[in-house]
Design an enzyme around this catalytic site. Sequence first.
Site, PDB file in Angstrom:
ATOM      1  CD  GLU A 130      -2.867  -6.611   6.644  1.00 47.15           C
ATOM      2  OE1 GLU A 130      -1.902  -6.344   7.386  1.00 47.15           O
ATOM      3  OE2 GLU A 130      -3.837  -5.841   6.480  1.00 47.15           O
ATOM      4  CG  ASN A 133      -2.116  -0.917   1.055  1.00 46.69           C
ATOM      5  OD1 ASN A 133      -2.550  -1.185  -0.066  1.00 46.69           O
ATOM      6  ND2 ASN A 133      -2.670  -1.397   2.159  1.00 46.69           N
TER       7      ASN A 133
END
Length: 253
Positions: free
Chosen positions: A172, A127
């Site tokens: 995640e 990210n």
Amino acid sequence: RQDLGMTIAAVVGYAVMLLLKFSVHHVRGNELHLEILHFMMLIIVLLWMSLLGSYFARLRESLARQRNALATALERLKELSSHDELTGLHNRRHLMEILDQQQERALRHDEPFVLCILDLDHFKRINDTHGHGVGDEALRGFSERIRAHMRGMDIIGRGDNSESTFGRYGGEEFLLVLPYAEDASASACVERLRKAINATPFPTSAGELAITFSAGVAQYRKGETIAAMLDRADAALYRAKAEGRDRVEIAST
């Protein structure tokens, strides 16, 4: 249209009847006026009934459309309540319901089950480096590959993975629930999934990314709560992270 057709047929039939009556019998003026009045009243009543039938037909069609739209909306709400919007997997709420069901079955029938927490390694780095859009692509790709390999192999237990549940636990982290499994066979199953993930990089808009995951595996112990079972799996996951990541660890009893 059917009502209107029947109205026209009735009016024509009545008119023919009047013509036959007038042709056979001599009719006085006031009687003729009365018959014409009856004829006009018949036309008005039949037209009104035809229009009323048309109104009810449109009303039924509108209600049918609304009912179909409502059924579609309810089905969509049901799907959203149990599925993660990004990956299409089961969401945390549904996963907890599955775990409660598995606990009840285990207590009633004394059959084992295992939960596995899968956590993508260094996902924050993806990210931060490539942006959250690429991170979302990685999550979707990971989900699709796990599902594909679950369908394509005999997982454990009874040789049927139709009851296995895979979902997004949060961020995640993913959760895999394996009925009829024990920790050793479940660990071997997750190990095969780990190798399948490592085999090929994931295509994204930022190029191919190598993704790995660490996992903690916990078999249900009779008498423990689901929260305690999750804590044991989470502890095994953190042990896998601490020992170098990209590995599977079994929780302690």
